[in-house]
Design a protein around this motif. Structure first.
Motif, PDB file in Angstrom:
ATOM      1  N   GLU A 150      45.522  41.990  37.863  1.00  0.00           N
ATOM      2  CA  GLU A 150      44.286  41.320  38.274  1.00  0.00           C
ATOM      3  C   GLU A 150      44.066  40.020  37.516  1.00  0.00           C
ATOM      4  OE1 GLU A 150      39.487  42.303  38.720  1.00  0.00           O
ATOM      5  OE2 GLU A 150      40.889  43.827  37.998  1.00  0.00           O
ATOM      6  N   VAL A 151      44.346  40.025  36.221  1.00  0.00           N
ATOM      7  CA  VAL A 151      44.226  38.828  35.392  1.00  0.00           C
ATOM      8  C   VAL A 151      45.409  38.787  34.434  1.00  0.00           C
ATOM      9  CG1 VAL A 151      41.706  38.659  35.501  1.00  0.00           C
ATOM     10  CG2 VAL A 151      42.775  40.059  33.728  1.00  0.00           C
ATOM     11  N   ILE A 185      44.519  33.549  36.245  1.00  0.00           N
ATOM     12  CA  ILE A 185      43.158  33.870  35.799  1.00  0.00           C
ATOM     13  C   ILE A 185      43.208  34.533  34.424  1.00  0.00           C
ATOM     14  CG2 ILE A 185      41.041  35.124  36.328  1.00  0.00           C
ATOM     15  CD1 ILE A 185      41.917  35.072  39.281  1.00  0.00           C
ATOM     16  N   TYR A 186      42.467  33.986  33.478  1.00  0.00           N
ATOM     17  CA  TYR A 186      42.376  34.541  32.131  1.00  0.00           C
ATOM     18  C   TYR A 186      40.923  34.905  31.839  1.00  0.00           C
ATOM     19  CZ  TYR A 186      47.032  32.683  31.098  1.00  0.00           C
ATOM     20  OH  TYR A 186      48.372  32.410  31.111  1.00  0.00           O
ATOM     21  N   ARG A 187      40.707  36.085  31.263  1.00  0.00           N
ATOM     22  CA  ARG A 187      39.374  36.444  30.767  1.00  0.00           C
ATOM     23  C   ARG A 187      39.175  35.919  29.347  1.00  0.00           C
ATOM     24  NH1 ARG A 187      40.179  41.954  33.147  1.00  0.00           N
ATOM     25  NH2 ARG A 187      39.070  41.976  35.143  1.00  0.00           N
ATOM     26  N   ARG A 188      40.253  35.871  28.582  1.00  0.00           N
ATOM     27  CA  ARG A 188      40.195  35.415  27.197  1.00  0.00           C
ATOM     28  C   ARG A 188      41.234  34.321  26.990  1.00  0.00           C
ATOM     29  NH1 ARG A 188      41.714  40.582  24.111  1.00  0.00           N
ATOM     30  NH2 ARG A 188      41.571  39.169  22.323  1.00  0.00           N
ATOM     31  N   ASP A 208      45.383  38.669  31.299  1.00  0.00           N
ATOM     32  CA  ASP A 208      45.146  39.564  30.171  1.00  0.00           C
ATOM     33  C   ASP A 208      45.855  40.897  30.371  1.00  0.00           C
ATOM     34  OD1 ASP A 208      43.016  37.668  30.781  1.00  0.00           O
ATOM     35  OD2 ASP A 208      41.955  38.451  29.041  1.00  0.00           O
ATOM     36  N   ASP A 209      45.881  41.376  31.638  1.00  0.00           N
ATOM     37  CA  ASP A 209      46.526  42.652  31.941  1.00  0.00           C
ATOM     38  C   ASP A 209      48.038  42.579  31.747  1.00  0.00           C
ATOM     39  OD1 ASP A 209      44.006  43.589  32.655  1.00  0.00           O
ATOM     40  OD2 ASP A 209      44.289  43.123  34.779  1.00  0.00           O
TER      41      ASP A 209
END
Length: 311
Positions: free
Chosen positions: A194-195, A101-104, A197-198
């Motif tokens: 969580e994602v 999962i990626y936010r960006r 990005d972290d």
């Protein structure tokens, strides 16, 4: 550790802000999950199905039960253990180290967390370590012209990813197979990070010494080659932990600052997650890489110290 500065050839990284990221699933040692563009790495042929054994622990406290599965390093075959897939169906949640999962976009994350104009911690490497780095880059078909301005942790993660590809160790991991199955049958999935990005941000939080040590650690892993990695994995599946424990001891002894962050800190952080899992109506299944489960500061040791019964 620091020796006379031996400058590497100019490195260059070309990462588009919207470039797609590889879908390789990773173990404890390679939970970053990003590699070089296809032009920089010689890809191995596809893998086939196999059915390895499954090292499984039970963790108990207050009459509640959680399962811990230790997965191998990447292998040339896809992970397949029917007994664990059946166990998943009786669990209330699957826990993994990371996910997809990626936010960006990945390229944006590379630019923010993986690139720097500051003096490189590579100057902390000895001439011998720099020579090993050059050997690993040649072995893994990583282009020296593809990483200019990249931080050492990103160079290390790239070499690690490319090393498994070059060795043909591209089978689907337990994490990948179980996560996909959990989604199919409606079992919720949670992750240490969580994602993605972290994960980038976690790497970017390394000190210069930790970054330099991570790069050397990744080089050591790449130089194991297919034979060395498969020896660790097959011994693990046979119930023999010595090879995996030796590699973790090497990390503890030779890269103490990295060991504190990559191994000890993360293993300790799992304890409160296990406490939370106890409140669920069904057992949880936790999937982590084998290196989390061996050594004097392993996840299992941390759980025992916190009053859990581990079998």
């Amino acid at each position: 550790m620091k020796g006379p500065r031996t400058p590497l050839p100019e490195l260059a990284l070309q990462a588009s802000a919207d470039a797609p990221l590889p879908e390789i699933q990773r173990t404890r040692r390679q939970f970053f999950n990003y590699g070089l563009p296809a032009a920089c790495v010689a890809l191995a042929p596809g893998s086939v199905l196999a059915a390895p054994k499954a090292p499984l622990w039970t963790v108990k406290k207050g009459g509640k039960l959680t399962y811990v599965l230790g997965e191998t390093l990447p292998r040339p075959v896809d992970w397949h253990a029917p007994e664990i897939l059946a166990l998943l169906e009786r669990c209330g949640r699957l826990w993994t180290e990371t996910n997809q999962i990626y936010r960006r976009p990945g390229g944006e994350l590379i630019k923010q967390f993986g690139m720097s104009t500051a003096p490189s911690p590579l100057e902390l490497l000895s001439p011998e370590q720099l020579a090993r780095l050059k050997t690993a880059m040649a072995l893994t078909a990583v282009s020296m012209n593809g990483l200019a301005g990249a931080r050492p942790w990103l160079i290390g993660a790239t070499i690690e990813d490319a090393g498994y590809r070059a060795a043909g160790l591209t089978g689907k991991s337990a994490n990948a197979v179980l996560s996909a199955r959990a989604t199919e049958i409606g079992v919720p999935v949670s992750s240490e990070f969580e994602v993605k990005d972290d994960v980038f941000a976690w790497f970017a939080g390394m000190t210069p010494k930790q970054e330099a040590q991570f790069l050397c650690y990744a080089v050591d892993g790449a130089l194991l080659g297919r034979e060395g990695a498969e020896r660790i994995s097959t011994e693990w599946l046979a119930g023999r932990q010595t090879a995996a424990a030796d590699f973790v001891d090497h990390e503890r002894r030779d890269y103490p600052e990295l060991y504190a962050k990559l191994t000890v800190e993360r293993n300790r952080a799992w304890v409160p997650r296990f406490e939370t899992m106890l409140s669920g109506p069904k057992p949880a299944l936790v999937v982590v890489g084998l290196y989390h489960l061996v050594g004097p500061e392993s996840m299992l040791v941390q759980l025992r110290r916190a009053g859990f019964e581990v079998n």
